[in-house]
Every structure is written in C-alpha cells, then in structure tokens.
Design an enzyme around this catalytic site. Sequence first.
Site, short mmCIF file in Angstrom:
data_model
loop_
_atom_site.label_atom_id
_atom_site.label_comp_id
_atom_site.label_asym_id
_atom_site.label_seq_id
_atom_site.Cartn_x
_atom_site.Cartn_y
_atom_site.Cartn_z
CB SER A 102 46.61 2.58 25.63
OG SER A 102 46.51 1.40 26.15
CG ASP A 244 44.43 -2.09 24.98
OD1 ASP A 244 45.48 -2.96 24.56
OD2 ASP A 244 45.06 -1.31 26.04
CG ASP A 246 48.66 -0.09 22.46
OD1 ASP A 246 47.76 -1.18 24.13
OD2 ASP A 246 49.71 0.28 23.65
CG ASP A 248 49.27 -2.60 26.29
OD1 ASP A 248 47.98 -2.89 26.42
OD2 ASP A 248 50.06 -1.48 26.98
#
Length: 454
Positions: A102, A244, A246, A248
Amino acid sequence: MARKLFGTDGVRGKANTQPMTVDLAMQLGCALAHFVQNGGHRHKIVIGKDTRLSCYMLEQALAAGMMSMGVDVAFLGPLPTPGIANITTSMRADAGAVISASHNRFDDNGIKFFSRDGFKLPDETEEKIEQWLEQDYARCQRPSGAHIGRAVRWEDARGRYIVSLKNTFPRELTLEGMKLVVDCANGAAYRVTPEVLEELGAQVVRLNVSPNGVNINSNCGALYPQKLQEAVVQEGANLGIALDGDADRLVLVDEKGRLVDGDAIMAVCAREWSLQKNLHAQTLVATVMSNIGLEQALATFGAKVVRTQVGDRYVVEHMRRCGLNMGGEQSGHIVFLDYAPTGDGTLAALQILAILCRQQKPLSELASFFQPSPQVLRNLEVSMRVDLKTLPEVQTKIQSVEAALGKEGRVFIRFSGTEPKVRVLVEGPDEAKVQEYADDIVHVLKKNLSKEGG
C-alpha cells in the site's frame, strides 16, 4: 487465538526478510487454496500486485503454493487493490490475492486476500489460516498429475476494471472542460486512473506514472502531496488527485492548492448523498482517527457518524452488519458499498467529480462547511509493542493531557497494524496547545518505546 502474521491489512514486512519471504508466500498460497476448495470442480484464484520490485518474486511463490494444492491461478499484473477485488467477483474466482504494501516504502511488501464476494477476509478466517499453517501445513495432502493447478495471465484485467469504474460515473455527466492533475505515486494505478478520467472527457496532467520497481510512494502520492499542490496551482487545474501505491486511498487538492483529506471528502459525499436520499440511515461510518469536525459537519444536514477501530476492513464490516453504504478513514480509504466492496481511490475521485459537475461549484466551496478541529498526528518508530497501560510514565502523561483538554479534546494512541510505529493523535480547540501536548507525549513514548530510547 491471537493473529501473529496478519495485521489490519494482511501480512506485511520488509521484503525478503521474515515474515515477508518467498517461503511464507508459498505457504500462504497453500493455505488460501486449501480454504477455498469446497467441491469437486476446479478452483481458481486471481493474483494482482503493485509495482514493487519484490512483487515478481512473491507472486511466483504465492502462485506455486496455490497450484501445488490443485488450484488454478490467473495473473492480473499490476492493478489497484480495489481492481483485484472487482475482478475476483466479476470473473467468479474463488478468491483474490493482492501483493502490495500500500503506502509503505518500496522495500516493504505485503499479501492480503479477498473472498469470492470481493470483501477482505475477516479476522476469524485469518486466524484459521494461521492455525492451519502451524498445525496442518507440513502434512497436508497435495495432488499430482493432471490435478496440479494451472496458471494463465489475463491480459484484459485492466480494461475490465476501467469499464467498471466508468460505470460508477453518471451517464448524463461528462468531465469535458475539466483539467485534472493526477499523482499515481508510481504505483498500481499509473495507467488505470489517467485512462478512466481521459475517457470521461477530462484533460489530465500526469504525475509519477513511471514506476521502476523502487520509486513507488517515493516523495509522491497520497502521503506526499506537496508537489501535486504546486502543480494544481501552476496548471490552473480544477482539481488534484493523489493516490497511494495500491490506489485504495485518495487525497484531493482543491483549485486553490489546498489539501482535502478523507474526512472532508466523506463530508462532501455524505451531504450530496443525503440530499439525494441515498445515504442509508443518514449515517456515515468512520474510525476513531477521524476529526470531531466530521460529526459537527454532518449534523448540519441531520446525519450522524458512527466510529469503528482503525482499518477500512472494520469500517466495511460495520457497514455490512448495519446496512449502511458509505464510510471510510481520514487517511483516504473511502468505501461506497453501492459500487464496490472495498476502498477505491479512483472511484471516490469520480464521486467527487460527479458532485462538482452537478453543483457547478469548485471543491473549495463545496468543502467549506467542514471545519476540522486542530488535530496533530505523530508517528514514532518503535522497537517493541507493549501494553501502554504497563508504562506508568506514559499513562501519567496521557492522563495529564486529557485532563487539560477536558471535553473539548481527546488523545488517541495506537500501534500501527502495518508498520513498526506508534501513532499519537491529539485533538483540541487550541492548535498551539495541541502541538505541545503531542510533542510531550511523543517525548515520553520515545523514552519507553523507540529505537533510540528502547
């Protein structure tokens, strides 16, 4: 049984060191494959990743474990975490696996799983996986011959996800005439998000869309939006979007170059959905980290906030349990259960853009009714995790600050579920005092817990 491997967002650590090794990745692949098998048919798990160098190494190990248990694997390539959840459900896979850390540095990595309905595995299932690895992994029966799993690569996963995202944007609206600056953090959304916005008509200025394996989240994206703020002003853009690694989570920059965090995004969306009679039970789900100003903002239109522990998975669990459809975190994980089972930065940006199009107002004006109380968040790297109640000096300091703040403020301290850090949040009416109190608490914690003091 307390979880030892899984934190608030899967298993995470420095890549190629314990616990984030190829050995563990293979074992986790075996375990997930074991738990998804529920009949005589061939089972299938999809695997996606972000742009970290170590993803290729871990991807192969994870897949090897799954195939050794007789489960087929479909590689999706670099794709946002919510995209992997989306493909898991749309392609009727038995589960989905994400290789990503992440917002962490490139040399960290992680593994997290989705069930066939696209939701993250609950704590209880993760506990069962850990227990199986400890007790049954070494002696489990593995298939042979034609029963070994096969691997394929799905080349159209990105396109499928893009279509799904565009379908969440009202068909009667267009982004034509809008100029957007998008910072993809050299992460998993480096192609998806700009393409979605351009296909909807926007002029997109792309930042940090050249991943090289080591530059993900490096002074860019949702955690480092300063250059995005400058670019929005320089370009005369309507909006800045920062994701960010990833994708999400999301933070925005208004047309004046000012940061708009997850709390403000939720406030704007909740008000719009409330006006449209779409906000279930007039309730927004947030975490204990959200600013008290969020309650005050929602009260202006008759809505309320309920809070969960930190972690978007806990927000989602509460939403599902209570039949609610909007929630999220101050950090930018925004969940719209009407459209997706997990936080999705691009989807959240589209929701805000739809409101801008309908209202024909700039984001600075739309978000002006949300007035956060002064809040300070400090992150301290630590060498150990202990029950803070066992540290008298720390407890004394916390109690003295809480007494000084009274009912107008609060103190919240927790260990990160994804990094070796302790997070200190102090909130109150006086910004200077809040800064001072936070510094005092961090000083005492540093003596007791940090690598320097511990």
